[in-house]
Design an enzyme around this catalytic site. Structure first.
Site, PDB file in Angstrom:
ATOM      1  N   ASP A  68       9.465   2.870  -0.385  1.00 50.94           N
ATOM      2  CA  ASP A  68       8.438   3.548   0.393  1.00 50.94           C
ATOM      3  C   ASP A  68       8.652   3.165   1.859  1.00 50.94           C
ATOM      4  OD1 ASP A  68       6.251   4.527   1.664  1.00 50.94           O
ATOM      5  OD2 ASP A  68       4.765   3.592   0.348  1.00 50.94           O
ATOM      6  N   TYR A  95       0.867  -1.183   0.000  1.00 50.99           N
ATOM      7  CA  TYR A  95       0.000   0.000   0.000  1.00 50.99           C
ATOM      8  C   TYR A  95       0.896   1.224   0.000  1.00 50.99           C
ATOM      9  CZ  TYR A  95      -3.424   3.447   1.680  1.00 50.99           C
ATOM     10  OH  TYR A  95      -4.244   4.551   1.824  1.00 50.99           O
ATOM     11  N   LYS A  98       4.756   9.239   8.765  1.00 54.36           N
ATOM     12  CA  LYS A  98       4.445   8.804  10.136  1.00 54.36           C
ATOM     13  C   LYS A  98       5.442   9.361  11.160  1.00 54.36           C
ATOM     14  CE  LYS A  98       2.043   4.800   8.300  1.00 54.36           C
ATOM     15  NZ  LYS A  98       0.639   4.636   8.598  1.00 54.36           N
TER      16      LYS A  98
HETATM   17  N1  PLP Z   1       3.004   4.202   2.225  1.00 48.31           N
HETATM   18  C1  PLP Z   1       2.927   3.277   3.176  1.00 48.31           C
HETATM   19  C2  PLP Z   1       3.933   2.173   3.208  1.00 48.31           C
HETATM   20  C3  PLP Z   1       1.930   3.339   4.149  1.00 48.31           C
HETATM   21  O1  PLP Z   1       1.852   2.401   5.095  1.00 48.31           O
HETATM   22  C4  PLP Z   1       1.005   4.397   4.101  1.00 48.31           C
HETATM   23  C5  PLP Z   1      -0.072   4.498   5.108  1.00 48.31           C
HETATM   24  O2  PLP Z   1      -0.229   3.706   5.973  1.00 48.31           O
HETATM   25  C6  PLP Z   1       1.126   5.341   3.086  1.00 48.31           C
HETATM   26  C7  PLP Z   1       2.129   5.230   2.159  1.00 48.31           C
HETATM   27  C8  PLP Z   1       0.153   6.481   3.003  1.00 48.31           C
HETATM   28  O3  PLP Z   1       0.378   7.348   4.050  1.00 48.31           O
HETATM   29  P1  PLP Z   1      -0.783   8.337   4.552  1.00 48.31           P
HETATM   30  O4  PLP Z   1      -1.799   7.498   5.223  1.00 48.31           O
HETATM   31  O5  PLP Z   1      -0.065   9.263   5.485  1.00 48.31           O
HETATM   32  O6  PLP Z   1      -1.304   9.030   3.354  1.00 48.31           O
END
Ligand code: PLP
Length: 425
Positions: free
Chosen positions: A240, A145, A268
């Site tokens: 990511d 994700y 985060k």
């Molecule tokens: N990338 C990863 C690996 C994530 O776990 C998340 C959210 O949990 C995101 C991107 C998206 O982040 P946000 O919820 O701050 O938009």
């Protein structure tokens, strides 16, 4: 444990004005067959709901609070920043300070820019990669994700995993035309795809340890292959690290694995609990970004001074010698004891550093296909049994749990006892 009467009423009220009663789907607790608890406050490991129940938290705002909830100094720095004005839309010193700190942790991020969410970070990183390479194709992996941008909602993990095909309605086919999805941990499929199409690929984006299909570590061979094939074919490798950044090591998964991606996203932890994320990478790549180059990206609240203050203090605390080693040691001890508890019970534990998932599964999942075979009904029962014992585990089989510095050995002892009782029930 008090009955969750006030939370139930609050949920009914929320439903009148907020779709599904929540501002992010997984919070509705549908996957575990119950309704949300509404939080009043949080401190350290604990969250307190509006019915005055106290829970040991393992969700930790989805991995944000590695220092525990409401770390006193982080909160103080943020409060001081608010008192100086909470947004200017004009540069501040704090932005350069935090950017420098992030780069110290992630030397591969030679230049970086702050945004407000992980979604924005990955979306912007991909745009930069496409602008830099002049190519269109994006390769991602099943069950990873990367936020909710249209072109990324294909076979996605996290709460999307509970939608039938792990993709979203409302995304026109054309928007995902250039998104190619490959199975996680399948080196052969990856090599074959790049051998045939590598020259069309702008970027490969990966969670270097998958956390949104539950925690699934990459094999050494697979993660090394992501670097090799992208290098061979002139594609941009994006790690990511929105979850893994500052968690699996100070310098994230890339430090842990000794692999240098071309671009990285963090989120985060970097904002210390405020809306903040960043994307960055090689200076020559980031140079395509406006105002220096032709790739546009912007944000009214980007580099927000309150988030910067909280981020600087968080990262300062994380940079203390031994922080990650101590957290890792405690997490390893916890997981070793947990392994014994689940032995022979069709439950498998995947853990990397301070992140873990218990899979109600007949085998140890290696990819999304495996994790999707987990018994979600059993998981839901486990979640609710744990809740009754005052423990809030991440409310889906497709999520990770997060150990913070506030999860003391005594708390973890109680949690282990509770897990044993819950699964035996
Ligand atoms: N990338 C990863 C690996 C994530 O776990 C998340 C959210 O949990 C995101 C991107 C998206 O982040 P946000 O919820 O701050 O938009």
């Amino acid at each position: 444990m008090n009955e969750r009467i006030k939370s139930a009423a609050a949920f009914q009220q929320a439903l009148q004005v907020i779709p599904g009663g929540v501002n992010s789907p997984v919070r509705a607790l549908k996957a575990v067959g119950t309704t949300p608890l509404f939080v009043k406050e949080a401190q350290g490991t604990y969250i307190t709901d509006i019915d005055d129940n106290r829970f040991i938290d393992f969700c930790m705002s989805w991995g944000v609070f590695i220092l525990g909830h409401n770390n006193p100094t982080v909160s103080q720095k943020a409060a001081e920043a608010v008192m100086r004005g909470s947004s200017y839309g004009i540069p501040t010193l704090a932005e350069t300070t935090l950017a420098t700190k992030v780069r110290e942790a992630f030397p591969s991020m030679e230049r970086l820019r702050f945004v407000n969410s992980g979604t924005e970070a990955t979306m912007s990183a991909i745009r930069v990669a496409r602008g830099f390479t002049g190519r269109d194709v994006l390769v991602k992996f099943e069950g990873c994700y990367h936020g909710h941008a249209d072109h990324l909602l294909v076979s996605a993990g996290s709460a999307v995993a509970n939608i039938s095909n792990a993709s979203s309605a409302g995304v026109p086919d054309g928007f995902t035309k250039y998104t190619v999805v490959l199975p996680y941990n399948d080196t052969e499929a990856l090599e074959q795809y790049f051998a045939e199409n590598g020259d069309k690929v702008a970027a490969l984006i990966i969670e270097p340890v998958a956390c949104n299909m539950g925690v699934v570590p990459p094999t050494r061979e697979f993660i090394e292959a992501t670097r090799r094939v992208t290098e061979q074919h002139g594609a941009i490798l994006i790690f990511d690290e929105v979850i893994t950044g500052f968690r699996l090591a100070f310098g994230g998964a890339q430090q842990r694995f000794g692999i240098k991606p071309d671009m990285t996203t963090v989120g985060k932890i970097v904002g210390g609990g405020f809306p903040c994320a960043a994307f960055g990478g090689r200076a020559d790549i980031m140079k395509v970004l406006a105002p220096d180059g032709p790739v546009y990206q912007a944000g009214t609240l980007s580099g927000n001074p309150v988030a910067m203050a909280a981020g600087i203090e968080t990262i300062t605390q994380l940079s203390a010698p031994g922080f990650h080693e101590e957290l890792e040691k405690r997490s390893n001890e916890f997981c070793t004891r947990l392994e014994k508890i689940i032995e022979g019970k069709d439950i498998y534990l995947n853990h990397v550093g301070s992140m873990f998932t218990l899979f109600f599964n007949t085998k140890n999942p290696q990819n999304f296909k495996d994790t999707k075979q987990s018994d979600q009904v059993r998981f839901a029962r486990y979640f609710n049994r744990m809740l009754e014992r005052g423990i809030y585990v991440s409310p889906s089989q497709f999520e990770g749990n997060f150990i913070s510095q506030c999860h003391t050995p005594e708390i973890l002892d109680y949690v282990l006892k509770s897990i044993e009782e819950s699964i035996n029930e």
